[in-house]
Scaffold this motif. Sequence first.
Motif, PDB file in Angstrom:
ATOM      1  N   LEU A  25       0.833  -1.209   0.000  1.00  0.00           N
ATOM      2  CA  LEU A  25       0.000   0.000   0.000  1.00  0.00           C
ATOM      3  C   LEU A  25       0.865   1.255   0.000  1.00  0.00           C
ATOM      4  CD1 LEU A  25      -2.816  -1.011   2.511  1.00  0.00           C
ATOM      5  CD2 LEU A  25      -2.994  -0.819   0.036  1.00  0.00           C
ATOM      6  N   PHE A  26       1.928   1.226   0.794  1.00  0.00           N
ATOM      7  CA  PHE A  26       2.812   2.398   0.853  1.00  0.00           C
ATOM      8  C   PHE A  26       3.464   2.638  -0.505  1.00  0.00           C
ATOM      9  CE2 PHE A  26       7.086   4.155   1.462  1.00  0.00           C
ATOM     10  CZ  PHE A  26       6.757   5.362   2.065  1.00  0.00           C
ATOM     11  N   ILE A  28       2.388   1.724  -3.485  1.00  0.00           N
ATOM     12  CA  ILE A  28       1.386   2.169  -4.467  1.00  0.00           C
ATOM     13  C   ILE A  28       1.009   3.622  -4.223  1.00  0.00           C
ATOM     14  CG2 ILE A  28      -0.983   1.831  -5.258  1.00  0.00           C
ATOM     15  CD1 ILE A  28      -0.563  -1.180  -4.709  1.00  0.00           C
ATOM     16  N   LEU A  29       0.740   3.960  -2.959  1.00  0.00           N
ATOM     17  CA  LEU A  29       0.353   5.343  -2.649  1.00  0.00           C
ATOM     18  C   LEU A  29       1.497   6.308  -2.942  1.00  0.00           C
ATOM     19  CD1 LEU A  29      -1.611   4.852   0.698  1.00  0.00           C
ATOM     20  CD2 LEU A  29      -2.550   5.411  -1.537  1.00  0.00           C
ATOM     21  N   ALA A  30       2.725   5.901  -2.617  1.00  0.00           N
ATOM     22  CA  ALA A  30       3.868   6.778  -2.837  1.00  0.00           C
ATOM     23  C   ALA A  30       4.052   7.105  -4.318  1.00  0.00           C
ATOM     24  CB  ALA A  30       5.140   6.136  -2.284  1.00  0.00           C
ATOM     25  N   CYS A  31       3.647   6.185  -5.185  1.00  0.00           N
ATOM     26  CA  CYS A  31       3.781   6.425  -6.623  1.00  0.00           C
ATOM     27  C   CYS A  31       2.533   7.036  -7.239  1.00  0.00           C
ATOM     28  CB  CYS A  31       4.122   5.117  -7.337  1.00  0.00           C
ATOM     29  SG  CYS A  31       5.726   4.418  -6.884  1.00  0.00           S
ATOM     30  N   MET A  32       1.364   6.567  -6.815  1.00  0.00           N
ATOM     31  CA  MET A  32       0.127   6.974  -7.480  1.00  0.00           C
ATOM     32  C   MET A  32      -0.353   8.357  -7.044  1.00  0.00           C
ATOM     33  SD  MET A  32      -0.573   4.823  -9.718  1.00  0.00           S
ATOM     34  CE  MET A  32      -2.138   5.572 -10.153  1.00  0.00           C
ATOM     35  N   VAL A  33      -0.200   8.682  -5.778  1.00  0.00           N
ATOM     36  CA  VAL A  33      -0.700   9.990  -5.318  1.00  0.00           C
ATOM     37  C   VAL A  33      -0.007  11.141  -6.048  1.00  0.00           C
ATOM     38  CG1 VAL A  33      -0.829  11.534  -3.331  1.00  0.00           C
ATOM     39  CG2 VAL A  33      -1.496   9.141  -3.085  1.00  0.00           C
ATOM     40  N   MET A  36      -1.338  11.174  -9.638  1.00  0.00           N
ATOM     41  CA  MET A  36      -2.699  11.697  -9.766  1.00  0.00           C
ATOM     42  C   MET A  36      -2.719  13.212  -9.583  1.00  0.00           C
ATOM     43  SD  MET A  36      -4.752   8.710  -7.694  1.00  0.00           S
ATOM     44  CE  MET A  36      -6.355   9.495  -7.913  1.00  0.00           C
ATOM     45  N   GLN A 195      -2.726   6.213 -16.066  1.00  0.00           N
ATOM     46  CA  GLN A 195      -2.542   5.970 -14.630  1.00  0.00           C
ATOM     47  C   GLN A 195      -2.840   4.517 -14.269  1.00  0.00           C
ATOM     48  OE1 GLN A 195      -4.969   8.858 -12.634  1.00  0.00           O
ATOM     49  NE2 GLN A 195      -3.619  10.585 -13.134  1.00  0.00           N
ATOM     50  N   LEU A 199      -0.335   2.017 -12.684  1.00  0.00           N
ATOM     51  CA  LEU A 199      -0.677   1.319 -11.444  1.00  0.00           C
ATOM     52  C   LEU A 199      -0.374  -0.170 -11.561  1.00  0.00           C
ATOM     53  CD1 LEU A 199      -1.965   1.207  -8.636  1.00  0.00           C
ATOM     54  CD2 LEU A 199      -4.200   0.996  -9.746  1.00  0.00           C
TER      55      LEU A 199
END
Length: 490
Positions: A25-26, A28-33, A36, A195, A199
């Motif tokens: 999760l970290f 994915i969030l670190a890359c996707m946020v 986006m 995106q 992802l």
Amino acid sequence: MKTLRSKIEELYRVHTPSIKLPLLLFAILACMVPLMIQGRVLASSSRQNQVNRRIIDVQNQCQILSNKMSRTGYLSGTAADKSGIDTELSMLADIYNGRIIIVNPGFKIIKDTFSLSEGKICISEETIRCFQGESTNKYNTEKHYFVLAIPITENVNTPDSKAPARTAGVMLVTASTESMLNLEESLKEKSAFYQLLVLVVILILALAAVNMAMRPFDALVSSINRVAEGNLDEDICEETYRETKKISESLTRMLNTIRSVERSRQEFVSNVSHELKTPITSIRVLADSLMSMDEVPQELYKEFMSDISDEIDRESKIIDDLLSLVRMDKAAPETNIVSSDINRQVEMVLKRLRPIARKRNIELIFESMREVTADIDEVKFSLAVNNLVENAIKYNREDGWVRVTLDADHKFFYLKVADSGIGIPEEFRERVFERFYRVDKARSRETGGTGLGLAITKSVILLHHGAVRVESREGEGTVFLVRIPLIYIP
């Protein structure tokens, strides 16, 4: 073994919780946020840039038409090619999907590309400001259109060539930006697809990275599982990361403690079985001997029965000592702590043991430096003192001495039991408090010892939050030093 496995599994759960999902999760969030946010910012910035460019383009086109109207006298009605200019206005309005209105100095609309308001009066803020020589533009973000007010100027024919141009009319242009909005939506769809693709790639890379990072932990889990299944001889060693090294060291220390406890437990069970079986075996031998004789002399009969009685007493003492240890091994042993006169407690113990000391002509000495009052469990404390003094008498020399000294300071009281006995060899001093451990097993059998006295004594002292240590020289005697707090704090 079941208890051992549960302890190891509990320790593993504490030290190595599942961290794969949080890591994924970290990642994915670190890359996707950021991706986006960047997409949103780029889309908004792109739309604003396109609107600004559209406004500039429309201003330039309208300025060209405005200059042409000034030159041809379009507002005064003297233009030779008025229809040509009207055509250009209509084409420009169609190109930008908008509407163009021409207002003369009397605020009358002389041209409307929609042919709806010609001949009407148009008084608006933009028109008034434009007649004052100020070009204006306004963008409506909710309805997606912008309004331009462009002055139509003409020169004043005066002798002074430097006279400023005057505003002879106003061109109001309304243009739609719906097409740019549609383009933005299309860009958002493409960005969303991009995106999603990113992802998937990030998820695959994150899974690979997490699995690679977790390999040392998986190896650690495998080692722990093998130990938990009963292979206590296997070492747990995983030093790939600093964290796994610390976990391995912690588990190894715990495993060594468990191994020691397991060895002690097995030894204790073996010793208990042996100690309980020995008196029973002696009783059986004595009883069988009596039953095998037809006519037993009364003196021999009494001797055998006396020996049987002694073995029964010995069995009873072993059982009593075991029960005492079991009670003190509880997580919360029962205690009856009261403020007690320590001098009187020690004197009562010595009074009970003086007959035993007199049999071997051993002098029993009590030295009290001061009156001492402390919080103790009187029964358990008396048992501990009794064991220390009784051992000092049993393992002493004929015509020897035992000296008991009591002292105190503002925080602790100190009890010292010294004797002139046989002493304890240096290699055995650390083990004298172990259960069933005897330095001289033959002599212990003769004196009736069970090997539990000092273990009980240490448990009692620890129960009072105290400490005990032993000093001894072989052949010169032994000294037991006890320290116990004056105030008991649960």
